[in-house]
Write an enzyme that holds these catalytic residues in place. Sequence first.
Site, PDB file in Angstrom:
ATOM      1  N   ASN A 159     -82.596 -25.256  41.182  1.00 37.89           N
ATOM      2  CA  ASN A 159     -83.738 -24.544  41.766  1.00 37.89           C
ATOM      3  C   ASN A 159     -83.638 -24.439  43.282  1.00 37.89           C
ATOM      4  OD1 ASN A 159     -84.090 -27.365  41.786  1.00 37.89           O
ATOM      5  ND2 ASN A 159     -86.290 -27.165  42.096  1.00 37.89           N
TER       6      ASN A 159
ATOM      7  N   ASP B 164     -87.526 -37.143  37.965  1.00 38.03           N
ATOM      8  CA  ASP B 164     -87.850 -35.722  38.198  1.00 38.03           C
ATOM      9  C   ASP B 164     -88.134 -35.493  39.684  1.00 38.03           C
ATOM     10  OD1 ASP B 164     -87.938 -33.146  37.226  1.00 38.03           O
ATOM     11  OD2 ASP B 164     -90.089 -33.192  36.829  1.00 38.03           O
TER      12      ASP B 164
END
Length: 417
Positions: free
Chosen positions: A96, A306
């Site tokens: 990302n 995460d």
Amino acid sequence: MNVLIKSATIIDSKSDFHNQTVDILIEKGTITKIASTINNTNDYKVLHLDNLHVSQGWFDSSVSFGEPGYEERETISNGLKTAAFSGFTAVALNPNSNPVIDSFADISLVKAKAQNHAVTLFPIGTLTKGALGENMAELFDMSQAGAIAFYDYQKPIENPNLMKIALQYASNFEGLIISFPQESRISRTGVMNEHISSTRLGLNGNPTLAEELQIARDLFLLEYTGGKLHIPTISTAKSVDLIREAKKKKLDVSCSVAIHNLCFTDEALETFNTNFKVLPPIRTQSDINALINGLKDGTIDMVTSDHNPIDIEHKKIEFEGAKYGTIGLESAFGALQTLFSTKKTINFLTQGKQRFGIETSPIKIGEKANLSLFNPDETYTFNKTNITSTSKNAIFENVELKGKVYGVIANNKLILK
């Protein structure tokens, strides 16, 4: 790199010295001797730390750094330093960035930027071109460049036929497909768990159904195609049940849970602290209980921080407009130890390697030294002084954690915090 580690307790069920306190001699990055006492005859660097424990190096299956394109959030170099200070010797990098990582050249670029670090970076390529969810990316080319999986980070694949084709195609070269578990037409504009708290706070809710419906769809597709699927960061009790049943059917599926989804309920959003705006959202205590049971019985294969650095301009704003994400590398070990024993914590931090095809290095003579160094007993309150990341969006800020990380030994390098 030559170092003599003194009085270290080994936590590694694959080692003959598991649960023993020993000296460890490392020469040129390889473990050459393990014994109750080793004399420093070659005048090597001596490592003697309080209540030192060592384990196989930890692995995080979902880490974001920002570079290229979002260097103000985090660079690859500082991100890898943060990972080392946090006890991780390997991380899987989400694609990302800007531009996203969706080609052979992109995979090669991030791997080149990560060379000569103690922490090994394993890039994940996007599943679709530009992570737009429309056309499948060049999966095989990226795998040849070193991509370990394919994932449009936190973007669900809405087209089931695209997911079906991706699973079929990747199975030709044992490629691992990652599918974010959210049906966006159900979640819509929800910014937190749909429950009593969302009603009380006046925030749009993201129901558990959105996650569970997508997982059910993907498991049907997996059964049809016979592919290889990883479902990241599940957050609901029903999700655990669905994956447990799929594993009973012998489907090739794995899943992870974000550590913060094990530690907080949606009631934590009462203060509108945007560090608690994460995706999937933190949910209820009954979901937490099911997730913990899923870890204990092996339904959930691994935990992840995460880790997702977000700059202050996109976090210190009204809750609805803030970006999703929290940093988590620095707090991962200490947070897990508030829930589990040290042995279970280490298992959860290491057992994801096999799924992603990453080599393991048991603590044995003749093996490469790939070690995490830590003191499992020290308690402290996590605050900004514990943060190495460029971005400071930490969901665990001001939370009491248990366990201090000293650093790592990996890739013939010693990194101490």
